[in-house]
Each structure stands twice: as structure tokens, then as C-alpha cells.
Design an enzyme around this catalytic site. Structure first.
Site, PDB file in Angstrom:
ATOM      1  N   SER A  76      20.274  28.915   6.472  1.00  0.00           N
ATOM      2  CA  SER A  76      20.174  28.141   7.702  1.00  0.00           C
ATOM      3  C   SER A  76      21.533  28.132   8.402  1.00  0.00           C
ATOM      4  O   SER A  76      22.053  29.192   8.749  1.00  0.00           O
ATOM      5  CB  SER A  76      19.666  26.739   7.369  1.00  0.00           C
ATOM      6  OG  SER A  76      19.271  26.053   8.520  1.00  0.00           O
ATOM      7  N   HIS A  84      10.843  27.038   6.880  1.00  0.00           N
ATOM      8  CA  HIS A  84      12.292  27.196   6.866  1.00  0.00           C
ATOM      9  C   HIS A  84      12.879  27.094   5.461  1.00  0.00           C
ATOM     10  O   HIS A  84      13.927  27.661   5.187  1.00  0.00           O
ATOM     11  CB  HIS A  84      12.920  26.139   7.774  1.00  0.00           C
ATOM     12  CG  HIS A  84      14.399  26.304   7.948  1.00  0.00           C
ATOM     13  ND1 HIS A  84      14.967  27.473   8.416  1.00  0.00           N
ATOM     14  CD2 HIS A  84      15.436  25.457   7.703  1.00  0.00           C
ATOM     15  CE1 HIS A  84      16.282  27.327   8.465  1.00  0.00           C
ATOM     16  NE2 HIS A  84      16.590  26.118   8.033  1.00  0.00           N
TER      17      HIS A  84
END
Length: 715
Positions: free
Chosen positions: A571, A686
Site C-alpha cells: 500500500s 486491498h
């Protein structure tokens, strides 16, 4: 500061094994949105077509890339062993079933080999303390998914206070941040017939009473921001269709974040509903809401109500607030908050190497966990006529501490203690008496740590700042730079990275003689808001300098060398990896880039990117654009440079950062004839956590890559 981070969004940390040591970008994600393509864009960027997340042509490209990468890693004879070990650890039934106190029971969400998507289950508090609790299943996600033809992923529950019988269960298809809410009755153990059901959306829902919700979601055109956050809040009554809901508050399409309601209660029956309008990612307007309307609260942008106890509203702040310093915890009487004339009192003010790392509220006590030079300390705070008094909680030193569960129905609390080599232990605490907490459950060791040691050092960054880091390695290693080492960090969003026990990292890497490094670089929250603010926007280069400084310090100590050092991050940590890949290709032999941001010129138009301008800056601001152009990994790949061969992975279902960044980065490497590995999983969102098999697969692929690069090639 993790207290603030948790208020920004429950999903700020991924919580998955593969992303342990990294984090996920804060905030509920948005549906993938891409800024309109222009002729100029197309000319400058031939890979914009890969931004069509679910398009046939991009998915065909993904399939072709996977077909090249997976055989390279999965045909390595070590892969099967890594996968089996990672899966065994992830599905082991001797893990600690972490508690959530609700409805007079202990609830737990549990995954194992028989239930890969998970069980939501409960037991009594007394039975939970036993070695073999008897669990009752409330909801079986695998059975539900099979019956409905969906891959349901658990995203938590929100229950109506104070009874906590009725809950809104959040379910995601394949791991997306977009969820469906369904009303569930804990007493009957079933979904409520004709109960509240909110279809799939990036949304927030809070209970006003048993027949009323406050809901912020996509209500149709003109109700979400560029990044997909809902800025229109409506009141929805039981039995009403969505189109009959009544608007109660409206933010603006230009907001970086969305609008949400936070309901604060205490044991005395006090209640406060606060609407937050997130104009920037870290700052928000706060308003007290009643059925008669909303009234603004005069608070600094980064000061937030975090809870309530004994009629005192608890605040967490990253800005100075009168006599309250940044990074502190403060309180004010509910009556003052309701009137808008707040005179706050300090509960805790951190020292220069401290930060608040966790918080919990019981029936009569406030629990605070403080990080002191990246080591945990916990205390019980009591409110009285003379203010607040604190009593330390006796827990093991040199460890990370977290609040596992509290409830304002009792003073029973649960805390966890963990370290790199210390399996996680769960302690029960009677906060009212202040008696020493009792260990009630301990994770059995998942790897042999008897010959390992943990050391903490400091590196000196380019501006002289001392940057702490941890190294875990075998005792008595030869200091000749030959030890295979993997290093990670996050460096953003005020997220603290602290020591924790990772069975898979220990088993797959440490037990085989590798070393592990966790760098506490700026941008995080290890030393409070100043540590974070030091690396925001155009000041961000210090984050990347800090990380490189840690690597160079490792080399100076001969703990490893560039030929034996691999790095990884996800991320925002994936952005960190991309920058380090470009700026210091000579410092690492291997780089794993997980679910990353990499195109920092177009990031504002991809998925939820526009919401992170408060962290990264915007190309609409000349100074910030110039900086982003300088560091953006995608735009700064150069032909002819001897880069290490990176391993880039992402997921198609990622609707927060989006797979677009990773795809384009790999395509540019291919264009320049540079080596790379690319893998895109089709599920998992994610955090790559659709089920336990996915987590084990991603872990095994990554460890195979690191072993090929840092230990020896496959035979």
C-alpha cells in the site's frame, strides 16, 4: 498515533499475514474511478488502458503476466513447503480466538481449514476463559456464500447500544471495501426478516435507535466525492425504501474523505452522536447531531471525540488544542460538549519519544497503551473530582501491548502482549480493582526461536535525525554481511509499526537462518504527530532517506550487505518500495512491491486516490506537483539502470488503491527491457484476505522469491 488512525477508518491496517509489517491506506475505499483520458495523457502515458480495472483487454494482459510469473515461483520445489507451512499456521486451531465483548457474550470471528471464509461465533465469558470453549455459530460465511453464490468476506459488525442485540453485519464480495449491510439479531442468531438491508456501496451506517439509522452512502449521481466517499447522510427508518430516506447533513463533492456518524455512549446512559465531515483526510468538521438538527463543534481539525466514560467525552488530538499538546488524550464534560463551550482537561501528554498506541473504555475506567521508544506501556486511568489519576498495568516489558476488547457494560478487559520472538498472549484485566492482569491464553510457538535474538539500533538519516529499527537474527551470526535479510517499513498516515509475533515469517524465514528488520521511519506515528508531519507532502523525501539510512547502517554493522538484502512493503509501503527501487537500486537485491501506489502523477484519479491529498499533495499545486514528479516511481524508471528484479503483486478486487498502479509499473519495466515478476490475484481486495488459502499463497510466493534472490536460485 493509532488511536487517531482507528478513528479515520477501521481498515487502516490490513491485519493480514502477508502484509504484517505493512499497512493498508486508511479510509473505506472507493469504487475504482479514473480521471478522463486526454490526448495529452495518452501521448505521455501509453499504459492508461491498463487503468480500466475490469476491462477485457487489461484482464487478458493480467492473465498473460500471471502465466509467466506463477510457474517461475510455484515450480520452485521450495514453494510447496512454504505454502504448506503458511497454510498450517494460518489455519491452526490452537490460535487465540480474539474476544469481542457484546450482548453479555464473547464473540469471535474465526477462520480455519474447514471454514476458510470464517465463522462468526460466540461463547460465555466464563467458558471463554477455559482451555476449550464451547462455541455457538452465529453466522457461517462459507455456508452463506454457497447458498447465495457469493464469495462473502467478513468486514465486521455495528450493534445498537446499549442492549447490543441488533447488529448491522458488513459483508464484502471478494474482499472489496464496498459492503452490503444486513441486520442481524444476536438473540435469535439469524438475519432479521424484513430488517435493515443496505445494498453494496462504500458506506457508513450508525444506529440512532432500533428503528432508525444514519446512513452515508452512494445515493445516486452527485452524492460521492471524486474518490468515491459518500458525503450525503440520510436518516433511514425501518421499513423505508432507500429513496424515502430523509437527508440530515451534506458535505461537498470536493471533500477528500466522506461523512460519517460516531455514536458515543457510557454506562450511565449518556449518549452523544457526532457527525464528522472529512474535508481533508486527517482533518474534519465535527457536529453534534440530534433529531432537531446538527450543531458545529469548535474543535481543531485533527481533534476527534474518541469515546465517553463517566459523563466525560474523551478526545484524541494531532493538533495543539489550547493547553492540550498535540498527540495527547484529553477530556471534557458531556454538558460542555453539548453546549459547545469546551474547556478540556489533559488525561495524558506524551514525551518526545512517546505516542498513544491504543485505547479502551470500560464501565468506569480508561485504558491507555503508550509506545515508549517503540515499546508498549499500559495504564488504567480513573476520573474523579480532582481530575484523572493513572495506575500502571503490570505487563511484560520490551513488548507490544494492545487493547483486545473492552465494553462499557463491565470493567472486564482483555489485553494482548506480543513480540518478535514472544508468541502473543491474551491477558484478562479487572480494570476496577487494578489487580495484576492474568494470562488466560497464549499462542503456542509457531517456530523455533530458541537461537534468535532481537536488537534495537538507530540509524542517522540525511538530516541528522535518529531513526530506530529492530533486527531479529540468529545468535552469534558472523558479522561479514552474508546473512540473508528482509526489511520492511510503512512510513505514512501516522501508522505505528511495532514488534509483533508472525508465525509465518518466523517459520518460513527466521527458522531457515534469515534475518528480519523493521524500520520505524518518519511518516509513521511511532513518536506522535510530529513524526508523521515531518514526512507529509513535499517533505516526504525524509521518509525515503530514513529507510535508506537504515539499510546503510545495517551494512556498516555488517549485519547484511546489498547482495543479501531484500525489502518489502504494501500500500503506502508499496509506494515506499517503488521509490527505493528507483532511488537506491544498488542497496537491495530483491524488492517486493505489494498492492502499491506507483503513479503519483495520476493517483488522484485512480480508485480512492483523491482522498489522500492530505498525505501526498496534489498535482494541482505547482510545488507539490514538482515534488511528485521527482519521486513518482512509475515516471522515474530509467532505461539501462541495473535495477534488482522486483516482484510486484496486487489484486483485481482492490477498490482502495487499485491494481492500476502495479500494472502500469510492470508494463513500463517490460517496455524498457527490465526484468520483473508480476502477479495479480483475482480476489482479496486491498488486504489480500479473501480466505486463508489466499494469504498462505501470497506469503509462499513472496518467500519463494526472496529465497531465490537472497539465499540461492532454484535447482
Amino acid at each position: 498515533m493509532r488511536v487517531l488512525a482507528s478513528m479515520l477508518a477501521a481498515t487502516i491496517l490490513s491485519g493480514t499475514g502477508i502484509l504484517s509489517g505493512t499497512g493498508g491506506l486508511a479510509g473505506g475505499a472507493a469504487l475504482a474511478q479514473v480521471a478522463p483520458m486526454t490526448k495529452t495523457d495518452t501521448a505521455a502515458d501509453p499504459y492508461i488502458w491498463l487503468e480500466d480495472k475490469d476491462g477485457a483487454k487489461p484482464l487478458a494482459w493480467v492473465e498473460a503476466e500471471n502465466a509467466k510469473t506463477l510457474p517461475r515461483l510455484q515450480n520452485d520445489p521450495r514453494y510447496k513447503t512454504f505454502y504448506a507451512e503458511a497454510l498450517a499456521i494460518a489455519s491452526a486451531k490452537d490460535r487465540i480466538p480474539m474476544p469481542n465483548q457484546m450482548f453479555g457474550r464473547i464473540y469471535n470471528f474465526w477462520r480455519d481449514a474447514d471454514h476458510p471464509h470464517g465463522l462468526w461465533r460466540w461463547t460465555s465469558a466464563a467458558d471463554y476463559a477455559s482451555a476449550t470453549p464451547k462455541w455457538t455459530t452465529a453466522l457461517d460465511l462459507d455456508a452463506l456464500g454457497k447458498a447465495e453464490g457469493k464469495q462473502w468476506v467478513w468486514k465486521g459488525s455495528t450493534c445498537l447500544e446499549p442492549e447490543q442485540r441488533l447488529c448491522l453485519v458488513a459483508l464484502s464480495e471478494g474482499g472489496e471495501d464496498a459492503v452490503t449491510y444486513r441486520e442481524f439479531d444476536l438473540q435469535t442468531g439469524a438475519f432479521v426478516a424484513n430488517g435493515f438491508t443496505l445494498p453494496k456501496s462504500k458506506q457508513d451506517a450508525s444506529w440512532v435507535d432500533k428503528d432508525t439509522l444514519l446512513v452515508a452512502r452512494d445515493w445516486g449521481a452527485g452524492t460521492t466525492t471524486q474518490s468515491g466517499y459518500a458525503f450525503v447522510m440520510k436518516q433511514l427508518k425501518r421499513g423505508q425504501p432507500l429513496d424515502a430516506a430523509t437527508e440530515v447533513y451534506r458535505g461537498a463533492a470536493t471533500d477528500q474523505g466522506g461523512t460519517a456518524a460516531n455514536v458515543l455512549t457510557d454506562e450511565k446512559g449518556n449518549r452523544l452522536i457526532v457527525i464528522q465531515r472529512r474535508k481533508t483526510f486527517f482533518g474534519a468538521d465535527k457536529l453534534v447531531w440530534t433529531p432537531a438538527g446538527a450543531r458545529p463543534l469548535a474543535l481543531p481539525d485533527r481533534t476527534f471525540p474518541a469515546g465517553m466514560i463517566d459523563g466525560q467525552v474523551i478526545f484524541s488530538t494531532s493538533d495543539p488544542w489550547g493547553k492540550i499538546p498535540e498527540g495527547a488524550i484529553a477530556s471534557a464534560p458531556l454538558a460542555e460538549v453539548e453546549k459547545g463551550t469546551i474547556n478540556p482537561t489533559i488525561v495524558f501528554a506524551p514525551g518526545p519519544r512517546q505516542s498513544v498506541d491504543g485505547m479502551g473504555l470500560t464501565k468506569s475506567k480508561l485504558l491507555l497503551v503508550v509506545s515508549d521508544n517503540v515499546r508498549g506501556r499500559a495504564s488504567v486511568y480513573t476520573h474523579g473530582a480532582g481530575g484523572w489519576t493513572a495506575k500502571p498495568i503490570a505487563l511484560p516489558d520490551n513488548a507490544s501491548i494492545d487493547v483486545a476488547s473492552t465494553t462499557d457494560r463491565s470493567d472486564d478487559a482483555y489485553l494482548t502482549v506480543t513480540g518478535f520472538l514472544t508468541p502473543t498472549s491474551l491477558y484478562s484485566l479487572d480494570a476496577a480493582t487494578g489487580a495484576a492482569p492474568k494470562p488466560i491464553k497464549t499462542l503456542p510457538p509457531k517456530f523455533d526461536a530458541s537461537n534468535d535474538v532481537v536488537e534495537q539500533f538507530e540509524a542517522t538519516s540525511t538530516d541528522g535525525t535518529k531513526v530506530p529499527y529492530f533486527v531479529v537474527h540468529k545468535k552469534g551470526i558472523t558479522l561479514d554481511g552474508t546473512t540473508p535479510t528482509i526489511m520492511t517499513a510503512y512510513g505514512g498516515f501516522e501508522v505505528s509499526m511495532t514488534p509483533s509475533y508472525s508465525g509465518s515469517t518466523g517459520k518460513l524465514w527466521l527458522e531457515r537462518g534469515g534475518s528480519y528488520v523493521l524500520a520505524n521511519i518518519r511518516g509513521g506515528g511511532e513518536f506522535g504527530p510530529k513524526w508523521h508531519d515531518a514526512g507529509r507532502k513535499t517533505k516526504r523525501q525524509v521518509i525515503y532517506d530514513d529507510f535508506a539510512a537504515v539499510a546503510k547502517d545495517l551494512f556498516a554493522r555488517k549485519l547484511t550487505s546489498p547482495a543479501k538484502l531484500g525489502i518489502y512493503g504494501g500500500s503506502n509501503g508499496g509506494l515506499l518500495m517503488g521509490v527505493e527501487f528507483n532511488q537506491h537500486p544498488d542497496l537491495w537485491k530483491a524488492v517486493t512491491i505489494q498492492v502499491p501506489l506507483l503513479d503519483m502523477i495520476r493517483y488522484e484519479g485512480i480508485a480512492a486516490g483523491a482522498s489522500w491529498v492530505d498525505e501526498y499533495g496534489s498535482v494541482s499545486v505547482p510545488e507539490e506537483k514538482a515534488f511528485l514528479e521527482k519521486i513518482s516511481p512509475y515516471q522515474n524508471i530509467k532505461k539501462g539502470v541495473a535495477y534488482p528484479e522486483p516482484y510486484i503483486w496486487t489484486t483485481t478486487k482492490d477498490d482502495r488503491v487499485g491494481p492500476q498502479h502495479a500494472r502500469k509499473f510492470a508494463a513500463r519495466l517490460k517496455e524498457y527491457g527490465l526484468p520483473y515478476l508480476y502477479y495479480e490475484d483475482t480476489a482479496g481486495g486491498h488486504s489480500g484476505d479473501a480466505d486463508i488459502e489466499q494469504g498462505a499463497r501470497l506469503q509462499a510466493l513472496q518467500m519463494t522469491y526472496f529465497t531465490q534472490k537472497l539465499v540461492e536460485p532454484a535447482k
